[in-house]
Design a protein around this motif. Structure first.
Motif, PDB file in Angstrom:
ATOM      1  N   LYS A 256      -1.270  19.495   5.445  1.00 27.32           N
ATOM      2  CA  LYS A 256      -1.425  19.420   3.992  1.00 27.32           C
ATOM      3  C   LYS A 256      -0.086  19.126   3.317  1.00 27.32           C
ATOM      4  N   VAL A 257       0.985  19.767   3.798  1.00 20.96           N
ATOM      5  CA  VAL A 257       2.321  19.533   3.245  1.00 20.96           C
ATOM      6  C   VAL A 257       2.732  18.075   3.453  1.00 20.96           C
ATOM      7  N   ASP A 258       2.470  17.540   4.679  1.00 18.22           N
ATOM      8  CA  ASP A 258       2.798  16.145   4.981  1.00 18.22           C
ATOM      9  C   ASP A 258       2.033  15.199   4.059  1.00 18.22           C
ATOM     10  N   GLN A 259       0.748  15.530   3.789  1.00 17.12           N
ATOM     11  CA  GLN A 259      -0.078  14.690   2.929  1.00 17.12           C
ATOM     12  C   GLN A 259       0.463  14.675   1.508  1.00 17.12           C
ATOM     13  N   LYS A 260       0.879  15.875   1.018  1.00 21.92           N
ATOM     14  CA  LYS A 260       1.426  15.959  -0.336  1.00 21.92           C
ATOM     15  C   LYS A 260       2.720  15.152  -0.457  1.00 21.92           C
ATOM     16  N   GLU A 261       3.580  15.249   0.570  1.00 19.79           N
ATOM     17  CA  GLU A 261       4.829  14.472   0.554  1.00 19.79           C
ATOM     18  C   GLU A 261       4.535  12.980   0.566  1.00 19.79           C
ATOM     19  N   SER A 262       3.498  12.572   1.361  1.00 19.69           N
ATOM     20  CA  SER A 262       3.120  11.167   1.427  1.00 19.69           C
ATOM     21  C   SER A 262       2.611  10.672   0.071  1.00 19.69           C
ATOM     22  N   ASP A 263       1.785  11.497  -0.614  1.00 22.86           N
ATOM     23  CA  ASP A 263       1.269  11.130  -1.930  1.00 22.86           C
ATOM     24  C   ASP A 263       2.402  10.988  -2.933  1.00 22.86           C
ATOM     25  N   TYR A 264       3.394  11.890  -2.841  1.00 25.46           N
ATOM     26  CA  TYR A 264       4.543  11.844  -3.754  1.00 25.46           C
ATOM     27  C   TYR A 264       5.338  10.562  -3.556  1.00 25.46           C
ATOM     28  N   GLU A 265       5.599  10.204  -2.278  1.00 26.78           N
ATOM     29  CA  GLU A 265       6.353   8.985  -1.999  1.00 26.78           C
ATOM     30  C   GLU A 265       5.590   7.753  -2.483  1.00 26.78           C
ATOM     31  N   GLN A 266       4.265   7.765  -2.300  1.00 24.76           N
ATOM     32  CA  GLN A 266       3.455   6.636  -2.745  1.00 24.76           C
ATOM     33  C   GLN A 266       3.519   6.478  -4.259  1.00 24.76           C
ATOM     34  N   THR A 267       3.500   7.598  -4.978  1.00 20.35           N
ATOM     35  CA  THR A 267       3.578   7.555  -6.445  1.00 20.35           C
ATOM     36  C   THR A 267       4.912   6.956  -6.898  1.00 20.35           C
ATOM     37  N   ILE A 268       6.007   7.363  -6.255  1.00 17.44           N
ATOM     38  CA  ILE A 268       7.332   6.828  -6.590  1.00 17.44           C
ATOM     39  C   ILE A 268       7.376   5.321  -6.326  1.00 17.44           C
ATOM     40  N   GLU A 269       6.813   4.899  -5.172  1.00 24.81           N
ATOM     41  CA  GLU A 269       6.815   3.474  -4.827  1.00 24.81           C
ATOM     42  C   GLU A 269       6.007   2.673  -5.851  1.00 24.81           C
ATOM     43  N   GLU A 270       4.891   3.236  -6.316  1.00 25.69           N
ATOM     44  CA  GLU A 270       4.081   2.547  -7.311  1.00 25.69           C
ATOM     45  C   GLU A 270       4.854   2.377  -8.619  1.00 25.69           C
ATOM     46  N   GLN A 271       5.604   3.404  -9.015  1.00 29.44           N
ATOM     47  CA  GLN A 271       6.394   3.310 -10.243  1.00 29.44           C
ATOM     48  C   GLN A 271       7.484   2.249 -10.109  1.00 29.44           C
TER      49      GLN A 271
END
Length: 375
Positions: free
Chosen positions: A315-330
């Motif tokens: 779950k922690v890995d998934q949250k970190e992945s979602d965070y990185e994806q959000t930054i990349e989208e911005q």
């Protein structure tokens, strides 16, 4: 006459070219404008995965721009949602406090600029989840909250109200502002944590032989960081008891075997069937069997805890992945905006070139007319 028509046509073309030139977003001649940092969304700031963000206030006068972030006062509508403080540079910092929405306004007169700060509600999970306990074993539970797309966690255990659906199977008792679950008898119970407007649940299964070792409750934060290493102390105690008992049993067996051989040697053959182990030896054997069963239950419980630990890590890995994806989208959005701006700028430069040529042709024509008039 032909020359006059040509002049009129050139002037009309120049006028049409000027009117077709697209209007670009120019700086304000007079007024105020906020520039928002990370978390900027729809003209405001959203603080969920971020604890804080920055803002800069610009003042415009006659086309010039000045940073006046620290030269004015601000009004925060609801400081239970967010607060404002100065940063080290020429900016202000918006810090998250609690869920909700609030308006932040710069006090610069009737045209005071403002924006909205949004803080989403935290999500929470109970740890450990779907736990298996032996009777008489005590286990401490935690409620861990986190914001969407954030890998940061916050313990909110003491802010929740804890209950058990079946206290005769698994009872809940608050100690040091944390719930301690005690296995009472074999069965199944649902442990609930009510926090704010939400209720979170987990299942507790009580099974196996009652635990009779030293009663301890692990209250350290390591329970969260390493996930539950429940009853390692009990395992160590049982291991020591098992080793000591095994040595005593082996010693008794050796002595009993020696006595048995001596007794059988002195009796008739039919008497061999009547020789039995001493009562004390039987008692030790039963204790050893019970310890082996107890150790197996502990091993099953440890296996369950390891499974829960892996689930948490995923779950922690998934949250970190979602965070990185959000930054990349911005970052991608900013790149697209920049490319669009460059494309618009290039088009404007090309149109300006066309206008320059048209203006040069117009000037040449004026000179021709003047020459014609003089001649």
């Amino acid at each position: 006459m032909k020359m006059i028509k040509k002049i009129f046509a050139t002037g009309l073309a120049l006028s049409l070219a000027l009117s077709a030139l697209p209007s670009s977003a120019s700086a304000l001649k007079n007024g105020y404008e906020f520039k928002l940092g990370m978390g900027a969304k729809n003209g405001g700031i959203e603080l969920g995965r971020l604890d804080s963000s920055t803002l800069v206030l610009y003042g415009y006068k006659d086309g010039s721009r000045d940073n006046i972030s620290k030269d004015v006062t601000y009004t925060v509508e609801d400081e239970s949602v967010a607060v404002l403080r100065e940063c080290l540079g020429d900016c202000m910092v918006v810090e998250r406090v609690g869920p909700g929405k609030t308006e932040i306004k710069a006090n610069v007169g009737a045209s005071s600029p403002s924006f909205i700060v949004t803080v989403p509600e935290m999500e929470a999970e109970i740890y450990p989840s779907d736990l298996t306990l032996r009777p008489n074993v005590k286990e401490e539970f935690y409620l861990i909250g986190s914001y969407p797309y954030s890998s940061l966690e916050e313990e909110v255990t003491g802010q929740a109200t804890w209950t058990s659906s079946n206290p005769s199977v698994a009872a809940v008792e608050m100690k040091n502002n944390r719930p301690v679950i005690t296995g009472k008898k074999e069965g199944k119970a649902t442990v609930k944590a009510k926090w704010g407007n939400h209720t979170y649940e987990t299942t507790v299964m009580v099974t196996g032989t009652p635990y009779t070792g030293p009663v301890k409750v692990n209250t350290s934060r390591d329970v969260i960081d390493n996930l539950h290493t429940e009853e390692f102390y009990a395992q160590a105690e049982d291991k020591n008891i098992k080793e000591e008992t095994k040595k005593e049993v082996e010693k008794e067996e050796s002595k009993a075997n020696a006595d048995k051989k001596a007794e059988v040697k002195d009796k008739p053959t039919d008497a061999k069937k009547e020789v039995v182990a001493p009562k004390e030896l039987k008692k030790k054997e039963e204790e050893l069997k019970e310890l082996i069963a107890s150790n197996k239950a502990l091993a099953d419980q440890i296996s369950q805890n390891e499974k829960t630990k892996k689930e948490l890590e995923q779950k922690v890995d998934q949250k970190e992945s979602d965070y990185e994806q959000t930054i990349e989208e911005q970052i991608q959005k900013e790149k697209e905006k920049n490319e669009k701006y460059q494309s618009t700028l290039k088009a404007q430069e090309e149109e300006i070139g066309v206008l320059k040529k048209a203006l040069q042709a117009f000037n040449d024509m004026i000179e021709s007319i003047l020459s014609w008039i003089k001649g």
